[in-house]
Design a protein around this motif. Structure first.
Motif, short mmCIF file in Angstrom:
data_model
loop_
_atom_site.label_atom_id
_atom_site.label_comp_id
_atom_site.label_asym_id
_atom_site.label_seq_id
_atom_site.Cartn_x
_atom_site.Cartn_y
_atom_site.Cartn_z
N ALA A 1 0.86 -1.34 0.18
CA ALA A 1 0.15 0.27 0.30
C ALA A 1 0.60 0.95 0.36
CB ALA A 1 -0.82 -0.17 1.30
N LYS A 2 0.15 2.64 -0.73
CA LYS A 2 1.25 3.68 -0.37
C LYS A 2 0.71 4.77 0.55
CE LYS A 2 1.26 3.49 -5.74
NZ LYS A 2 -0.36 3.00 -6.25
N ALA A 3 -0.01 3.30 1.55
CA ALA A 3 -0.05 4.68 3.03
C ALA A 3 1.09 4.75 4.27
CB ALA A 3 -1.36 3.74 3.05
N ASN A 4 1.37 5.33 4.82
CA ASN A 4 1.71 5.46 6.49
C ASN A 4 0.95 4.55 7.68
OD1 ASN A 4 3.46 6.35 5.23
ND2 ASN A 4 3.29 8.67 6.52
N CYS A 5 1.52 3.53 8.30
CA CYS A 5 1.38 3.06 9.53
C CYS A 5 0.28 3.66 10.07
CB CYS A 5 1.95 1.77 10.54
SG CYS A 5 1.36 1.34 11.11
N THR A 6 -0.73 3.61 10.94
CA THR A 6 -1.08 4.85 11.72
C THR A 6 -0.69 5.01 13.26
OG1 THR A 6 -2.84 2.87 12.09
CG2 THR A 6 -3.88 4.36 10.95
N HIS A 7 0.20 3.40 13.55
CA HIS A 7 0.89 3.39 14.50
C HIS A 7 2.26 3.64 14.57
CE1 HIS A 7 1.69 1.60 18.42
NE2 HIS A 7 2.86 0.49 18.48
N CYS A 8 2.90 3.67 13.64
CA CYS A 8 4.51 4.02 13.53
C CYS A 8 5.04 4.66 13.19
CB CYS A 8 5.88 2.55 13.72
SG CYS A 8 5.07 1.82 12.85
N GLN A 9 4.42 5.22 11.96
CA GLN A 9 3.93 5.97 10.97
C GLN A 9 4.84 6.13 9.68
OE1 GLN A 9 1.94 8.23 10.76
NE2 GLN A 9 1.30 8.21 12.64
N GLN A 10 5.56 4.85 10.01
CA GLN A 10 6.70 4.21 8.53
C GLN A 10 5.86 3.55 7.31
OE1 GLN A 10 9.82 3.71 8.73
NE2 GLN A 10 9.47 5.01 10.73
N GLU A 11 6.19 3.79 6.61
CA GLU A 11 5.48 3.43 4.79
C GLU A 11 6.22 1.93 4.18
OE1 GLU A 11 5.58 5.13 0.51
OE2 GLU A 11 5.51 6.57 1.96
N ALA A 12 5.32 1.04 5.72
CA ALA A 12 5.61 -0.55 4.66
C ALA A 12 4.56 -1.36 5.34
CB ALA A 12 6.47 -0.79 6.21
N VAL A 13 2.99 -1.07 4.53
CA VAL A 13 2.05 -1.58 4.90
C VAL A 13 1.61 -1.99 4.05
CG1 VAL A 13 -0.11 -0.74 5.36
CG2 VAL A 13 1.14 0.68 6.41
N TRP A 14 1.41 -2.89 3.77
CA TRP A 14 1.01 -4.58 3.07
C TRP A 14 -0.77 -4.63 2.55
CZ3 TRP A 14 3.43 -6.50 -0.58
CH2 TRP A 14 4.59 -6.77 -0.88
N LEU A 15 -1.35 -5.34 2.19
CA LEU A 15 -2.58 -5.85 2.61
C LEU A 15 -2.74 -7.30 1.74
CD1 LEU A 15 -4.61 -2.23 0.50
CD2 LEU A 15 -4.82 -3.25 2.84
N PHE A 16 -2.60 -7.58 2.64
CA PHE A 16 -3.33 -9.20 2.64
C PHE A 16 -4.89 -9.41 2.24
CE2 PHE A 16 0.55 -9.10 4.57
CZ PHE A 16 1.65 -9.38 3.56
N VAL A 17 -5.28 -10.51 0.98
CA VAL A 17 -6.73 -10.69 1.17
C VAL A 17 -7.03 -12.14 0.37
CG1 VAL A 17 -8.88 -10.80 -0.52
CG2 VAL A 17 -7.59 -9.02 -0.74
N TYR A 18 -7.47 -13.20 1.42
CA TYR A 18 -7.78 -14.23 1.88
C TYR A 18 -9.18 -15.19 1.88
CZ TYR A 18 -3.92 -13.49 4.70
OH TYR A 18 -2.55 -12.98 5.14
N GLN A 19 -8.81 -15.43 0.52
CA GLN A 19 -10.38 -16.47 0.34
C GLN A 19 -10.27 -17.89 1.64
OE1 GLN A 19 -12.10 -16.07 -2.50
NE2 GLN A 19 -13.27 -17.17 -0.88
N HIS A 20 -11.34 -18.09 2.08
CA HIS A 20 -12.08 -18.81 2.76
C HIS A 20 -12.67 -20.06 2.08
CE1 HIS A 20 -10.88 -15.93 6.36
NE2 HIS A 20 -11.10 -15.46 5.90
N TYR A 21 -12.93 -21.31 2.28
CA TYR A 21 -13.51 -22.15 2.04
C TYR A 21 -14.17 -23.11 2.70
CZ TYR A 21 -8.92 -24.11 1.69
OH TYR A 21 -7.50 -24.76 1.90
N PHE A 22 -15.16 -23.81 2.93
CA PHE A 22 -15.37 -24.69 3.19
C PHE A 22 -14.78 -26.25 2.52
CE2 PHE A 22 -18.18 -28.40 3.99
CZ PHE A 22 -18.32 -28.18 5.41
N HIS A 23 -14.48 -26.96 3.90
CA HIS A 23 -13.38 -28.22 3.12
C HIS A 23 -14.02 -29.90 3.98
CE1 HIS A 23 -11.42 -29.08 7.26
NE2 HIS A 23 -11.43 -27.58 7.14
#
Length: 110
Positions: A17-39
């Motif tokens: 992401a092109k955003a700063n962390c709300t906690h430490c103000q570092q520009e190292a934020v990643w977005l992860f998308v997870y798919q949940h499924y039934f097994h």
């Protein structure tokens, strides 16, 4: 007889992401998308829902979608469009359909 069933998840997309962390103000934020499924017996049957989290690479703060700031919402829309449901999360459903179709075809020739 024992049946093992439940839900699991797998990561289907990652985006820096092109955003700063709300906690430490570092520009190292990643977005992860997870798919949940039934097994059933650890064989994926069908997909259920997706979830998105942001993780700071520096302080490891994790936020869910409802906690995203407006600058993360922009990146969220990008990563949401890139994330596709994997075909193998339909594996058991596909296998059952193929068995029904195969048995129908074989019964006509018998």
């Amino acid at each position: 007889m024992i049946f093992f069933f439940g839900t699991r998840s797998t990561q289907i997309a990652a985006h820096e992401a092109k955003a700063n962390c709300t906690h430490c103000q570092q520009e190292a934020v990643w977005l992860f998308v997870y798919q949940h499924y039934f097994h059933i017996f650890w064989i994926p049957a069908f997909p259920l829902w997706r979830s998105t989290v942001s993780v700071c690479g520096h302080c490891k703060q994790t936020l869910t979608k409802r906690d995203f700031l407006p600058e993360l919402q922009e990146d969220y829309t990008i990563v949401k469009q890139q994330a596709k449901t994997p075909w193998w999360t339909f594996f058991l459903l596909i296998a059952v359909v193929l068995l029904i179709v195969g048995s129908t075809i074989l019964s006509r020739f018998s």
